[in-house]
Scaffold this motif. Structure first.
Motif, PDB file in Angstrom:
ATOM      1  N   ASP A 145      -2.457  -0.819  -1.035  1.00  0.00           N
ATOM      2  CA  ASP A 145      -3.397  -0.758  -0.912  1.00  0.00           C
ATOM      3  C   ASP A 145      -3.903   0.710  -1.472  1.00  0.00           C
ATOM      4  N   LEU A 146      -3.135   1.218  -0.350  1.00  0.00           N
ATOM      5  CA  LEU A 146      -3.286   2.732  -0.715  1.00  0.00           C
ATOM      6  C   LEU A 146      -3.023   4.238  -1.845  1.00  0.00           C
ATOM      7  N   TYR A 147      -1.916   3.101  -2.604  1.00  0.00           N
ATOM      8  CA  TYR A 147      -1.898   4.039  -3.639  1.00  0.00           C
ATOM      9  C   TYR A 147      -2.532   2.868  -5.168  1.00  0.00           C
ATOM     10  N   GLY A 148      -3.755   2.176  -5.365  1.00  0.00           N
ATOM     11  CA  GLY A 148      -4.344   1.595  -6.468  1.00  0.00           C
ATOM     12  C   GLY A 148      -4.142   0.437  -6.263  1.00  0.00           C
ATOM     13  N   GLY A 149      -2.870  -0.174  -5.580  1.00  0.00           N
ATOM     14  CA  GLY A 149      -2.301  -1.877  -5.456  1.00  0.00           C
ATOM     15  C   GLY A 149      -3.821  -2.770  -4.212  1.00  0.00           C
ATOM     16  N   SER A 150      -2.949  -3.575  -3.896  1.00  0.00           N
ATOM     17  CA  SER A 150      -4.487  -4.481  -3.555  1.00  0.00           C
ATOM     18  C   SER A 150      -3.223  -4.819  -2.161  1.00  0.00           C
ATOM     19  N   GLN A 151      -1.992  -5.172  -1.541  1.00  0.00           N
ATOM     20  CA  GLN A 151      -1.954  -5.264  -0.092  1.00  0.00           C
ATOM     21  C   GLN A 151      -2.306  -4.087   0.398  1.00  0.00           C
ATOM     22  N   PRO A 152      -2.425  -4.988   1.282  1.00  0.00           N
ATOM     23  CA  PRO A 152      -2.114  -3.627   2.823  1.00  0.00           C
ATOM     24  C   PRO A 152      -0.802  -3.192   4.011  1.00  0.00           C
ATOM     25  N   LEU A 153      -0.934  -2.096   4.343  1.00  0.00           N
ATOM     26  CA  LEU A 153       0.323  -1.594   4.488  1.00  0.00           C
ATOM     27  C   LEU A 153       1.226  -2.378   5.552  1.00  0.00           C
ATOM     28  N   LEU A 154       2.801  -3.286   5.547  1.00  0.00           N
ATOM     29  CA  LEU A 154       3.333  -3.738   6.714  1.00  0.00           C
ATOM     30  C   LEU A 154       4.680  -2.562   6.385  1.00  0.00           C
ATOM     31  N   ARG A 155       5.080  -2.566   7.653  1.00  0.00           N
ATOM     32  CA  ARG A 155       6.326  -1.554   7.872  1.00  0.00           C
ATOM     33  C   ARG A 155       7.334  -2.244   8.871  1.00  0.00           C
ATOM     34  N   LEU A 156       7.998  -1.784   8.392  1.00  0.00           N
ATOM     35  CA  LEU A 156       8.982  -2.557   8.195  1.00  0.00           C
ATOM     36  C   LEU A 156       9.429  -3.276   9.731  1.00  0.00           C
ATOM     37  N   LEU A 157       9.017  -2.867  10.833  1.00  0.00           N
ATOM     38  CA  LEU A 157       9.187  -4.260  12.118  1.00  0.00           C
ATOM     39  C   LEU A 157       7.830  -4.973  12.405  1.00  0.00           C
ATOM     40  N   ASP A 158       6.849  -4.700  11.659  1.00  0.00           N
ATOM     41  CA  ASP A 158       5.691  -5.759  11.881  1.00  0.00           C
ATOM     42  C   ASP A 158       5.550  -7.084  12.209  1.00  0.00           C
TER      43      ASP A 158
END
Length: 271
Positions: A145-158
């Protein structure tokens, strides 16, 4: 004449090295470097915003897209033509190794070992990266979503939230098409390790460049590309451990006078 014979000079040997093995000190340093770089990549992906800052450089918020994704250079040349050339080069090596395995070609034993090494690298490295990517939960920048998409950011170890839709975007698959070129370093082993290291760095550089263009297109983060480089390097080390003795035996056969060779090849090298 002395009562006791004079001590004979012993041939010098490298410490911690045995014939047919990679020197222990070099192997230990390489393994430590791989462990350290793995921790560094994980830290960059999880605890810094470097991935996000670099992606933001190529994102156009006014139009809600990554302009490089629409360019001929990014989409057609780097993701199309260049990738296809490298992939078909790999298929050629794999095919040559398979033919030689069934109907031995007129290869010197050293070249035969090097061809098999390259064929395995060309086949296994992209396959391994693709398998890891297909099981990954992380999304590509264009889907976030930060770049126009629809998914929240998920980091590598989250922790993965319940009901999460997998993104299948880690590590970088496109970069793996170029990373295996670092295996060409085997053509200079074991006789010229410095030249081999330079070729390894050049091959890795091709993959990193391909991965960077994918970052410009919003298709991957930097940590995705670095993870692919780490996987490729680790796989090559494993192959080198497997092939080191046959490579040394074949190289010794090349250096041996022709009249002293048995059948002109290392026993078993043509099987």
């Amino acid at each position: 004449m002395p009562d006791h014979p004079l001590p004979q000079a012993q041939p010098a040997t490298a410490p911690h090295a045995r014939p047919g093995t990679i020197p222990r000190r070099l192997l230990a340093r390489t393994v430590l470097a791989l462990i350290g770089s793995a921790l560094a990549i994980a830290a960059v992906a999880q605890y810094t915003d470097l991935d996000l800052r670099l992606a933001a450089l190529y994102y156009d918020p006014a139009h809600g897209n990554f302009p490089w994704d629409r360019s001929w250079f990014g989409r057609d040349f780097m993701h199309g033509y260049l990738k296809n050339v490298i992939v078909w080069f790999g298929f050629l090596l794999i095919g040559g190794a398979l033919v030689d395995l069934v109907v031995p070609l007129r290869f010197a034993p050293l070249r035969r070992m090097q061809l098999r090494f390259l064929a395995l690298a060309a086949a296994l490295e992209p396959l391994l990266v693709r398998s890891l990517k297909e099981s990954s939960n992380l999304h590509c920048p264009v889907a976030i979503d930060l770049y126009g998409g629809s998914q929240p950011l998920l980091r590598l170890l989250d922790p993965v939230p319940a009901g999460w839709h997998a993104g299948h975007c880690f590590p970088a698959g496109h970069a793996s098409a170029g990373m295996w070129l670092s295996a060409l370093a085997v053509l200079w082993l074991p006789q010229a390790p410095r030249q081999a290291l330079a070729v390894f760095a050049g091959g890795l550089g091709v993959g990193l460049a391909m991965g960077w263009v994918q970052q410009m297109r919003g298709m991957h983060f930097l940590s995705h590309t670095l993870a692919t480089a780490w996987i490729s390097t680790t796989l090559l080390l494993a192959l080198l451990l497997l092939f080191w003795k046959p490579l040394q035996a074949a190289a010794a056969d090349v250096a041996r006078p022709a009249g002293s060779r048995i059948g002109g090849c290392v026993p078993g090298a043509g099987r």
